[in-house]
Design a protein around this motif. Structure first.
Motif, mmCIF file in Angstrom:
data_model
loop_
_atom_site.group_PDB
_atom_site.id
_atom_site.type_symbol
_atom_site.label_atom_id
_atom_site.label_comp_id
_atom_site.label_asym_id
_atom_site.label_seq_id
_atom_site.Cartn_x
_atom_site.Cartn_y
_atom_site.Cartn_z
ATOM 1 N N GLU A 24 0.861 -1.173 0.000
ATOM 2 C CA GLU A 24 0.000 0.000 0.000
ATOM 3 C C GLU A 24 0.907 1.237 0.000
ATOM 4 O O GLU A 24 0.636 2.220 -0.680
ATOM 5 N N THR A 25 1.985 1.136 0.779
ATOM 6 C CA THR A 25 3.081 2.099 0.712
ATOM 7 C C THR A 25 4.371 1.285 0.761
ATOM 8 O O THR A 25 4.411 0.198 1.322
ATOM 9 N N GLY A 26 5.416 1.788 0.176
ATOM 10 C CA GLY A 26 6.705 1.103 0.190
ATOM 11 C C GLY A 26 6.738 -0.134 -0.698
ATOM 12 O O GLY A 26 5.803 -0.418 -1.448
ATOM 13 N N THR A 27 7.838 -0.861 -0.596
ATOM 14 C CA THR A 27 8.080 -2.007 -1.475
ATOM 15 C C THR A 27 8.664 -3.165 -0.679
ATOM 16 O O THR A 27 9.453 -2.963 0.247
ATOM 17 N N ALA A 28 8.273 -4.381 -1.072
ATOM 18 C CA ALA A 28 8.867 -5.598 -0.535
ATOM 19 C C ALA A 28 9.706 -6.224 -1.643
ATOM 20 O O ALA A 28 9.255 -6.346 -2.782
ATOM 21 N N TYR A 29 10.923 -6.607 -1.308
ATOM 22 C CA TYR A 29 11.795 -7.323 -2.232
ATOM 23 C C TYR A 29 11.926 -8.749 -1.707
ATOM 24 O O TYR A 29 12.303 -8.940 -0.548
ATOM 25 N N ARG A 30 11.583 -9.719 -2.555
ATOM 26 C CA ARG A 30 11.549 -11.113 -2.112
ATOM 27 C C ARG A 30 12.472 -11.990 -2.950
ATOM 28 O O ARG A 30 12.542 -11.853 -4.172
ATOM 29 N N ARG A 31 13.117 -12.899 -2.265
ATOM 30 C CA ARG A 31 13.863 -13.986 -2.897
ATOM 31 C C ARG A 31 13.206 -15.257 -2.366
ATOM 32 O O ARG A 31 13.127 -15.435 -1.147
ATOM 33 N N TYR A 49 11.778 -5.262 3.440
ATOM 34 C CA TYR A 49 10.788 -4.190 3.350
ATOM 35 C C TYR A 49 11.513 -2.852 3.402
ATOM 36 O O TYR A 49 12.404 -2.655 4.226
ATOM 37 N N THR A 50 11.121 -1.948 2.535
ATOM 38 C CA THR A 50 11.665 -0.595 2.588
ATOM 39 C C THR A 50 11.037 0.149 3.761
ATOM 40 O O THR A 50 9.986 -0.245 4.282
#
Length: 113
Positions: A24-31, A49-50
């Motif tokens: 909804e806000t920010g970004t998740a980077y997943r491996r 998570y940013t």
């Protein structure tokens, strides 16, 4: 979680493709890696998570989640809030309690589900 037999392996997380997921806000980077066979496949993730990340959904999936770095705030559907910092974990089962993740400062997590 059922862990059927699968071979021993080592994961170099720096070599696992990173995917980006807007919150909804920010970004998740997943491996993400999967182990075993469906339907009992286990998903293992390294997630970052940013700062300011707020999940865009309420999750009902169970997890074992370990906070490696930063701070993660988890809100349960009934309004209770819990804060994890580096070295802390939470555990909950499938469909036990809907939860939503937020990170004011950013967080790095190791998640098994």
């Amino acid at each position: 979680m059922k862990m059927d037999a699968f071979a021993f392996g080592i994961t170099d997380w720096t070599q696992v493709e990173q995917t980006e997921h807007k919150g909804e806000t920010g970004t998740a980077y997943r491996r993400t890696r999967f182990f075993g066979e469906k339907p009992d496949q286990i998903r293992v993730r390294m997630v970052e998570y940013t700062a300011g990340y707020l999940a865009d959904h309420w999750c009902k999936k169970g997890h074992v989640l370990f906070c490696l770095d930063g701070e993660l705030e988890t809100t349960l559907e009934d309004g209770r809030k819990f804060v994890l910092t580096a070295g802390m974990s939470y555990q909950l089962g499938d469909n036990a309690e809907a939860h939503q993740s937020f990170s004011r400062t950013g967080a790095k997590l190791f998640i098994v589900d």
